[in-house]
Design a protein around this motif. Structure first.
Motif, short mmCIF file in Angstrom:
data_model
loop_
_atom_site.label_atom_id
_atom_site.label_comp_id
_atom_site.label_asym_id
_atom_site.label_seq_id
_atom_site.Cartn_x
_atom_site.Cartn_y
_atom_site.Cartn_z
N LYS A 222 0.83 -1.21 0.00
CA LYS A 222 0.00 0.00 0.00
C LYS A 222 0.86 1.26 0.00
O LYS A 222 0.56 2.24 -0.70
CB LYS A 222 -0.93 -0.02 1.22
N ASP A 226 0.93 4.05 -2.91
CA ASP A 226 0.71 5.49 -2.69
C ASP A 226 1.85 6.32 -3.30
O ASP A 226 1.61 7.38 -3.90
CB ASP A 226 0.59 5.77 -1.19
N GLN A 227 3.06 5.86 -3.13
CA GLN A 227 4.21 6.57 -3.70
C GLN A 227 4.16 6.58 -5.23
O GLN A 227 4.47 7.60 -5.88
CB GLN A 227 5.52 5.91 -3.22
N TYR A 229 1.40 6.41 -7.08
CA TYR A 229 0.34 7.34 -7.48
C TYR A 229 0.82 8.79 -7.38
O TYR A 229 0.50 9.63 -8.23
CB TYR A 229 -0.91 7.13 -6.60
#
Length: 237
Positions: A222, A226-227, A229
């Motif tokens: 996750k 996130d990184q 995105y």
């Protein structure tokens, strides 16, 4: 007064009277003929024609002294020219020569200046061409860098999307494995048939370790997602 014919060696012409013969400037050796003569004679043999020949003065005897100019006349003349006229002519000659020399140097200086201007213009043109070539080269480099940057971004974007797809697939697998592990944990805690407490606790411990590992891996995936995105958002911006 007789009329005479002349012969130039190939043909005869005439007749001419004395006035016409004088105008033709015949020589004493010129063949002539008139009515009553048996044959051609030279003009010098005819008494009547003697008056038409020009009388030439005798040559100057170099041994004969020429009359000397008086002292006063000698003082007022330079090389036979009146002093005032000589000085005037000399001044005009000096002026003409000076003008010619001045014009010569002026033309030389103008030619030299024109040559320098031509060289300067040629150098300026060459410099402008070099500047233009350098500018075009800079633009080409900028365009190449831009294309390379866009290519790298495109490849990076593709890599990020592929990695996101892999993470999503891995998360789906891990979530499924986590659910199964939790079910196994519940069953391991409830199931006691033919097992000692030690065996039961070992099974529970193994399943709990599996659950913990899966949870950690899911959390890490996750964070990585996130990184990814966030990086994709920066690329789009």
């Amino acid at each position: 007064m007789n009329s005479y014919y002349l012969h130039n060696g190939t043909e005869s012409s005439g007749p001419f009277n004395l006035t016409e013969l004088k105008a033709k400037s015949i020589l004493k050796t010129t063949p002539v003929w008139c009515e009553g003569m048996q044959d051609w004679k030279t003009a010098g043999e005819i008494a009547e024609l003697q008056s038409i020949f020009r009388v030439m003065p005798p040559p100057i005897n170099t041994t004969t002294a020429l009359p000397k100019l008086s002292t006063e006349e000698a003082n007022t003349k330079i090389i036979g020219i009146d002093k005032s006229l000589f000085y005037m002519l000399s001044g005009i000659l000096i002026l003409v020569v000076g003008t010619l020399i001045f014009n010569y140097f002026e033309e030389g200086r103008s030619a030299e200046l024109e040559q320098k201007n031509s060289i300067t213009e040629r150098n300026n043109l060459q410099f402008q061409l070099q500047e233009k070539e350098i500018e075009e080269q800079k633009n080409r480099i900028i365009e190449q860098e831009k294309q390379e940057f866009e290519r790298v971004l495109k490849e990076r974007k593709l890599t990020l999307n592929n990695r996101l797809f892999e993470i999503k697939e891995k998360l789906a697998i891990d979530f499924s494995a986590l659910d199964q592990a939790k079910d196994k944990l519940v069953k391991a805690k409830d199931f006691q048939f033919l097992r000692t407490d030690k065996e039961r606790n070992e099974d529970i411990s193994l399943i709990e370790n599996e659950i913990e590992n899966l949870s950690t891996e899911i959390e890490n995936l996750k964070i990585e997602m996130d990184q990814l995105y966030l990086e994709l958002e920066k690329i789009k911006a």
